[in-house]
Design a protein around this motif. Sequence first.
Motif, mmCIF file in Angstrom:
data_model
loop_
_atom_site.group_PDB
_atom_site.id
_atom_site.type_symbol
_atom_site.label_atom_id
_atom_site.label_comp_id
_atom_site.label_asym_id
_atom_site.label_seq_id
_atom_site.Cartn_x
_atom_site.Cartn_y
_atom_site.Cartn_z
ATOM 1 N N ASP A 210 0.829 -1.198 0.000
ATOM 2 C CA ASP A 210 0.000 0.000 0.000
ATOM 3 C C ASP A 210 0.871 1.260 0.000
ATOM 4 N N LEU A 211 1.941 1.245 0.801
ATOM 5 C CA LEU A 211 2.848 2.394 0.824
ATOM 6 C C LEU A 211 3.479 2.594 -0.541
ATOM 7 N N VAL A 212 3.950 1.512 -1.162
ATOM 8 C CA VAL A 212 4.563 1.621 -2.480
ATOM 9 C C VAL A 212 3.563 2.198 -3.482
ATOM 10 N N GLY A 213 2.320 1.720 -3.440
ATOM 11 C CA GLY A 213 1.312 2.182 -4.384
ATOM 12 C C GLY A 213 0.972 3.651 -4.214
ATOM 13 N N THR A 214 0.773 4.093 -2.966
ATOM 14 C CA THR A 214 0.418 5.501 -2.747
ATOM 15 C C THR A 214 1.589 6.428 -3.047
ATOM 16 N N LEU A 215 2.804 6.008 -2.675
ATOM 17 C CA LEU A 215 3.975 6.834 -2.968
ATOM 18 C C LEU A 215 4.208 6.916 -4.473
ATOM 19 N N ARG A 216 3.999 5.800 -5.166
ATOM 20 C CA ARG A 216 4.118 5.806 -6.625
ATOM 21 C C ARG A 216 3.101 6.751 -7.255
ATOM 22 N N ASP A 217 1.861 6.699 -6.774
ATOM 23 C CA ASP A 217 0.824 7.560 -7.343
ATOM 24 C C ASP A 217 1.098 9.032 -7.055
ATOM 25 N N ALA A 218 1.592 9.333 -5.849
ATOM 26 C CA ALA A 218 1.881 10.726 -5.499
ATOM 27 C C ALA A 218 2.996 11.293 -6.372
ATOM 28 N N LEU A 219 4.093 10.559 -6.511
ATOM 29 C CA LEU A 219 5.202 11.028 -7.333
ATOM 30 C C LEU A 219 4.805 11.092 -8.807
ATOM 31 N N SER A 220 4.013 10.132 -9.257
ATOM 32 C CA SER A 220 3.580 10.127 -10.649
ATOM 33 C C SER A 220 2.717 11.342 -10.961
ATOM 34 N N ALA A 221 1.771 11.652 -10.071
ATOM 35 C CA ALA A 221 0.915 12.822 -10.287
ATOM 36 C C ALA A 221 1.731 14.109 -10.276
ATOM 37 N N ALA A 222 2.648 14.220 -9.320
ATOM 38 C CA ALA A 222 3.479 15.421 -9.250
ATOM 39 C C ALA A 222 4.352 15.574 -10.488
ATOM 40 N N HIS A 223 4.782 14.449 -11.044
ATOM 41 C CA HIS A 223 5.634 14.485 -12.238
ATOM 42 C C HIS A 223 4.841 14.853 -13.485
ATOM 43 N N ARG A 224 3.588 14.376 -13.603
ATOM 44 C CA ARG A 224 2.835 14.541 -14.832
ATOM 45 C C ARG A 224 2.015 15.826 -14.891
ATOM 46 N N ALA A 532 13.655 -4.079 -17.403
ATOM 47 C CA ALA A 532 13.698 -4.194 -15.943
ATOM 48 C C ALA A 532 15.144 -4.190 -15.450
ATOM 49 N N GLY A 533 16.048 -4.840 -16.192
ATOM 50 C CA GLY A 533 17.452 -4.837 -15.813
ATOM 51 C C GLY A 533 18.052 -3.449 -15.868
ATOM 52 N N ASP A 534 17.711 -2.689 -16.914
ATOM 53 C CA ASP A 534 18.217 -1.321 -17.020
ATOM 54 C C ASP A 534 17.697 -0.453 -15.871
ATOM 55 N N LEU A 535 16.420 -0.629 -15.541
ATOM 56 C CA LEU A 535 15.844 0.148 -14.438
ATOM 57 C C LEU A 535 16.481 -0.226 -13.105
ATOM 58 N N LEU A 536 16.786 -1.499 -12.937
ATOM 59 C CA LEU A 536 17.436 -1.943 -11.703
ATOM 60 C C LEU A 536 18.826 -1.329 -11.577
ATOM 61 N N ASP A 537 19.582 -1.312 -12.665
ATOM 62 C CA ASP A 537 20.907 -0.686 -12.654
ATOM 63 C C ASP A 537 20.816 0.799 -12.317
ATOM 64 N N ARG A 564 13.153 9.865 -9.479
ATOM 65 C CA ARG A 564 12.796 9.523 -10.863
ATOM 66 C C ARG A 564 13.099 8.061 -11.164
ATOM 67 N N ALA A 565 14.269 7.609 -10.711
ATOM 68 C CA ALA A 565 14.629 6.204 -10.958
ATOM 69 C C ALA A 565 13.682 5.264 -10.240
ATOM 70 N N TRP A 566 13.342 5.594 -9.001
ATOM 71 C CA TRP A 566 12.416 4.742 -8.248
ATOM 72 C C TRP A 566 11.029 4.739 -8.882
ATOM 73 N N LEU A 567 10.556 5.920 -9.315
ATOM 74 C CA LEU A 567 9.230 6.005 -9.917
ATOM 75 C C LEU A 567 9.167 5.192 -11.208
ATOM 76 N N ALA A 568 10.207 5.279 -12.031
ATOM 77 C CA ALA A 568 10.219 4.494 -13.269
ATOM 78 C C ALA A 568 10.186 3.006 -12.968
ATOM 79 N N ALA A 569 10.983 2.578 -11.988
ATOM 80 C CA ALA A 569 11.001 1.158 -11.631
ATOM 81 C C ALA A 569 9.663 0.716 -11.047
ATOM 82 N N ALA A 570 9.058 1.549 -10.199
ATOM 83 C CA ALA A 570 7.788 1.191 -9.563
ATOM 84 C C ALA A 570 6.670 1.086 -10.593
ATOM 85 N N ARG A 571 6.606 2.025 -11.525
ATOM 86 C CA ARG A 571 5.559 1.978 -12.544
ATOM 87 C C ARG A 571 5.757 0.782 -13.476
ATOM 88 N N TYR A 572 6.992 0.510 -13.836
ATOM 89 C CA TYR A 572 7.257 -0.634 -14.704
ATOM 90 C C TYR A 572 6.873 -1.938 -14.010
#
Length: 587
Positions: A210-224, A532-537, A564-572
């Motif tokens: 739940d924390l990952v999902g809400t944090l992902r949504d918050a950062l995604s909205a702020a970014h977009r 996924a490997g590129d995002l992990l790196d 940004r790196a975390w948000l990309a990995a979380a959304r992917y």
Amino acid sequence: MSEDLESEKRVSTALPPVAPSVTAELVAALSPRLRKRLDAGVAKLADRPAVRDGDTVRIAVDDSTHVELHAPGGSVTSADAVRCGCLLAPDCLHRAAAASAAPIAEPAAEPATATRSEDAVAGEAPQPDPERPERATPEQCAAARALHTAAAAVLEAGTDGSGAVLQAELLRAAHTARLAGLPRAAATSVSVVTAVRAARSADPAYRLTDLVGTLRDALSAAHRIPHAEGPELTELRGTVRQPYRPDGSLRLYGLFSEPVLTASGYAGAVTWTADTEGRLYQVSDVAPGGAGRAVGAADRAVRVGDTALTHRELSRAGLAVSGATVSPTGRLGAGAGVRAVRASGADWRAEPLDRLWTVPAAEQVARALSGGADLLFLEVALVGTVREAAGDCLLADCARLTLRLTAAHDHPALPHRDNLRLLAAARGSRLRIVARLTPAPHPRAVLLACEHPTLPGTRVDTGLDRLLRADLPTAPASPAPRADVPTPEEAPVHLLSRRVRQAASGGRLALSFPGSTAADVRRLGRHGLATAGDLLDELHAAAAERSRDVFGRLLPADPDRFARAWLAAARYADQVDRALCAAAWGA
């Protein structure tokens, strides 16, 4: 759980909800010296008794000093409503500590009536102009940047490091977003703070996902938001409240009830019903409270018209409603113009409810993944249990698929976990169930209700009704056919999602230690997940990167790059999980 955490939870549930802007204002007024002591002040206040007197809750700081929270409407809505009797007041630590320890107040309740008046269409977006698509205002762009900064700081620190000061900064950003006309982003930010507080207090309602999902949504909205336009901006902006629309007369049949117990200090029950066409409607009763209210809400009268039915009774009976008002999510209004009387119910295996179980599981999953109702109506055969890191889950055969059924809540006052354990002993029983889809690389859902294993025509709400061993079959039925259980090797995206969860919990430092990701990257590449490997790196590189000044001293890390790196990995990871979920169900 330690005594300090238990006392903190007791005080938190005794305090009235406090508006996010109030907490942010009180914390911002503290001196830098007092800010450093705020977390200790919250913990100290948790050990003190709280007494309610009408609309006022009084906390005894010591023998001669008290903090009072005045909540005439059920919640504290102004800083002046938090008063302290110490010599340093109003600039003392006690007021900010009390506000930080209290639950977060939700926005004003949705209107109970609905007509085609101005109130009914509040929050509806104007018709878009295809020639000049709407873009975010300068105030909304500024609010989005503030939200991104505050959410990135929480991600940088993790749950352990996100104390009351960082929480207040995110609440301030949420308040700014609401004032700028971004209610959806504001609500998501408040949810992040709620999840962080639940994690820090070891609340049973806390889920890392739940924390990952809400944090992902918050950062995604702020970014977009600064770049969005037209329909995308409308969706990101959201509405202050959902409009209730007239829906005429309804004939509803009770399906089941589920308790609600949130980490933000709200509790109650929601009863799900269906009409003759199979459309789902909800009757909810959620208010500030703890586990006691979640358990007791099932025996409270339903808030629709003049009916005297309780939630528990409605889940087995029916309701005839005239002048009904319904929100877009299917929630029934309870305005003065609504009339409702008790009516007969229907068995799950009789019309009109039987049609819910005739829809193929793959079609139901596809509907849920596309934004529709996430309830699944399935026929299963119980197989046994499988041990996972979060505890045992119930295995069931569903149309030759091995389905993992988990508990909706781990709070000991609710019987979810105990019922799941007993049902595992009814191996071979064939039952109809209601579950909530959990996107995962394998068929997975949260069990909400099921048929009684030995009493035909009887239902069990797994969050409210407690099964006994005497309810189980005396002799096990014939074993259900076993399907192959997918192994982690078949879905190695968990190598990325695990790092996403670690970062949300432990902060940037959790991923900044020396180590090689080459083996994981190669494994992801072998399964066609090179991205996924590129995002992990990149995630590990952003976490570990620290530059130095001309004197060789370490400079602060770049929180924006890591976010940004975390948000990309979380959304992917989320999108791949949803795709694998659809494939696992054959959707």
